[in-house]
Design a protein around this motif. Structure first.
Motif, PDB file in Angstrom:
ATOM      1  N   GLU A 177      44.089  40.020  48.840  1.00 37.59           N
ATOM      2  CA  GLU A 177      43.270  38.849  49.146  1.00 37.59           C
ATOM      3  C   GLU A 177      43.158  37.892  47.965  1.00 37.59           C
ATOM      4  OE1 GLU A 177      41.965  38.064  52.072  1.00 37.59           O
ATOM      5  OE2 GLU A 177      42.871  39.848  52.972  1.00 37.59           O
ATOM      6  N   ASN A 178      43.828  38.217  46.858  1.00 33.59           N
ATOM      7  CA  ASN A 178      43.752  37.366  45.659  1.00 33.59           C
ATOM      8  C   ASN A 178      42.312  37.119  45.229  1.00 33.59           C
ATOM      9  OD1 ASN A 178      46.449  36.988  45.061  1.00 33.59           O
ATOM     10  ND2 ASN A 178      46.382  34.766  45.213  1.00 33.59           N
ATOM     11  N   THR A 179      41.503  38.161  45.254  1.00 32.06           N
ATOM     12  CA  THR A 179      40.083  38.010  44.973  1.00 32.06           C
ATOM     13  C   THR A 179      39.588  39.130  44.054  1.00 32.06           C
ATOM     14  OG1 THR A 179      39.731  36.969  47.131  1.00 32.06           O
ATOM     15  CG2 THR A 179      37.780  37.780  45.987  1.00 32.06           C
ATOM     16  N   VAL A 180      38.737  38.744  43.127  1.00 32.50           N
ATOM     17  CA  VAL A 180      38.048  39.694  42.262  1.00 32.50           C
ATOM     18  C   VAL A 180      36.563  39.585  42.543  1.00 32.50           C
ATOM     19  CG1 VAL A 180      37.464  40.249  39.871  1.00 32.50           C
ATOM     20  CG2 VAL A 180      39.819  39.679  40.477  1.00 32.50           C
ATOM     21  N   TYR A 181      35.887  40.723  42.533  1.00 33.34           N
ATOM     22  CA  TYR A 181      34.472  40.769  42.862  1.00 33.34           C
ATOM     23  C   TYR A 181      33.654  41.265  41.674  1.00 33.34           C
ATOM     24  CZ  TYR A 181      36.440  40.629  47.556  1.00 33.34           C
ATOM     25  OH  TYR A 181      37.145  40.276  48.669  1.00 33.34           O
ATOM     26  N   LEU A 182      32.402  40.875  41.662  1.00 34.46           N
ATOM     27  CA  LEU A 182      31.442  41.429  40.715  1.00 34.46           C
ATOM     28  C   LEU A 182      30.198  41.810  41.523  1.00 34.46           C
ATOM     29  CD1 LEU A 182      30.921  42.043  37.703  1.00 34.46           C
ATOM     30  CD2 LEU A 182      29.661  39.879  37.609  1.00 34.46           C
ATOM     31  N   ALA A 200      41.419  33.137  44.137  1.00 40.54           N
ATOM     32  CA  ALA A 200      42.436  32.414  43.383  1.00 40.54           C
ATOM     33  C   ALA A 200      43.570  31.950  44.270  1.00 40.54           C
ATOM     34  CB  ALA A 200      42.985  33.316  42.289  1.00 40.54           C
ATOM     35  N   SER A 201      44.165  30.851  43.848  1.00 42.68           N
ATOM     36  CA  SER A 201      45.382  30.380  44.496  1.00 42.68           C
ATOM     37  C   SER A 201      46.565  30.906  43.717  1.00 42.68           C
ATOM     38  CB  SER A 201      45.408  28.853  44.503  1.00 42.68           C
ATOM     39  OG  SER A 201      45.436  28.378  43.170  1.00 42.68           O
ATOM     40  N   GLY A 202      47.695  31.088  44.382  1.00 42.16           N
ATOM     41  CA  GLY A 202      48.891  31.532  43.672  1.00 42.16           C
ATOM     42  C   GLY A 202      49.035  33.030  43.635  1.00 42.16           C
ATOM     43  N   VAL A 227      47.231  28.174  38.472  1.00 41.10           N
ATOM     44  CA  VAL A 227      46.269  29.046  39.146  1.00 41.10           C
ATOM     45  C   VAL A 227      44.903  28.371  39.141  1.00 41.10           C
ATOM     46  CG1 VAL A 227      45.065  31.250  39.055  1.00 41.10           C
ATOM     47  CG2 VAL A 227      47.519  31.159  38.588  1.00 41.10           C
ATOM     48  N   GLN A 228      44.292  28.298  40.299  1.00 44.23           N
ATOM     49  CA  GLN A 228      42.942  27.756  40.409  1.00 44.23           C
ATOM     50  C   GLN A 228      41.999  28.861  40.855  1.00 44.23           C
ATOM     51  OE1 GLN A 228      43.377  24.341  43.020  1.00 44.23           O
ATOM     52  NE2 GLN A 228      43.586  22.992  41.255  1.00 44.23           N
ATOM     53  N   LEU A 229      40.853  28.935  40.190  1.00 47.45           N
ATOM     54  CA  LEU A 229      39.875  29.969  40.481  1.00 47.45           C
ATOM     55  C   LEU A 229      38.621  29.347  41.073  1.00 47.45           C
ATOM     56  CD1 LEU A 229      40.125  32.072  37.193  1.00 47.45           C
ATOM     57  CD2 LEU A 229      41.512  32.241  39.264  1.00 47.45           C
ATOM     58  N   GLN A 230      38.070  30.010  42.063  1.00 43.51           N
ATOM     59  CA  GLN A 230      36.862  29.530  42.724  1.00 43.51           C
ATOM     60  C   GLN A 230      35.846  30.666  42.746  1.00 43.51           C
ATOM     61  OE1 GLN A 230      36.391  26.348  44.131  1.00 43.51           O
ATOM     62  NE2 GLN A 230      34.274  26.918  44.521  1.00 43.51           N
ATOM     63  N   ALA A 231      34.779  30.507  41.966  1.00 42.33           N
ATOM     64  CA  ALA A 231      33.712  31.506  41.957  1.00 42.33           C
ATOM     65  C   ALA A 231      32.656  31.148  42.988  1.00 42.33           C
ATOM     66  CB  ALA A 231      33.089  31.587  40.576  1.00 42.33           C
ATOM     67  N   SER A 232      32.121  32.167  43.649  1.00 41.97           N
ATOM     68  CA  SER A 232      31.088  31.940  44.648  1.00 41.97           C
ATOM     69  C   SER A 232      30.208  33.170  44.756  1.00 41.97           C
ATOM     70  CB  SER A 232      31.720  31.610  46.004  1.00 41.97           C
ATOM     71  OG  SER A 232      32.483  32.715  46.463  1.00 41.97           O
TER      72      SER A 232
END
Length: 126
Positions: A75-80, A23-25, A1-6
């Motif tokens: 969407e395989n995404t977490v938000y803050l 995230a991927s996966g 799993v790869q995570l990309q924060a933006s």
């Protein structure tokens, strides 16, 4: 799993920003995900966490009532979502995922997380 924060950037005190952790996966949607931050000269600290379904969340006292963590598993995404930002929120923000699948726990310690993103810088000016 790869995570990309933006989503980091420069904002005035009182302003808002929304960070994303993509995230991927497909297994990402079965993991609890947390946000941590590291201010200049300080140790990394816990900010918020969300369980795999998104129904349970937990926050550090310093951000409670101002920050909201959420996720979109499709969407395989977490938000803050960060509102009412203050200069003390200035830090590099990291997202992380706990690879224990479908757990109901809400991990708050760094060692409980297995995958980490690269970090995104948030700067709050006074």
């Amino acid at each position: 799993v790869q995570l990309q924060a933006s989503g980091g950037g420069l904002v005035q005190a009182g302003g808002s920003l929304r960070l994303s952790c993509a995230a991927s996966g497909s297994t990402f949607r079965s993991y609890a995900v947390g946000w941590f931050r590291q201010a200049p000269g300080k140790e990394r600290e816990f900010v918020a966490t969300i369980n795999w379904r998104g129904g349970n969340t937990y926050y550090a006292d310093s951000v409670k009532g101002r920050f909201t963590i959420s996720r979109d598993n499709a969407e395989n995404t977490v938000y803050l979502q960060m509102n009412s930002l203050i200069p003390e929120d200035t830090a590099v923000y990291y997202c992380a995922a706990d690879r224990v699948r479908f757990t109901t726990s809400l991990p708050v310690r760094e060692y409980e997380y297995d995958y980490w993103g690269q970090g995104t810088l948030v700067t709050v000016s006074s």
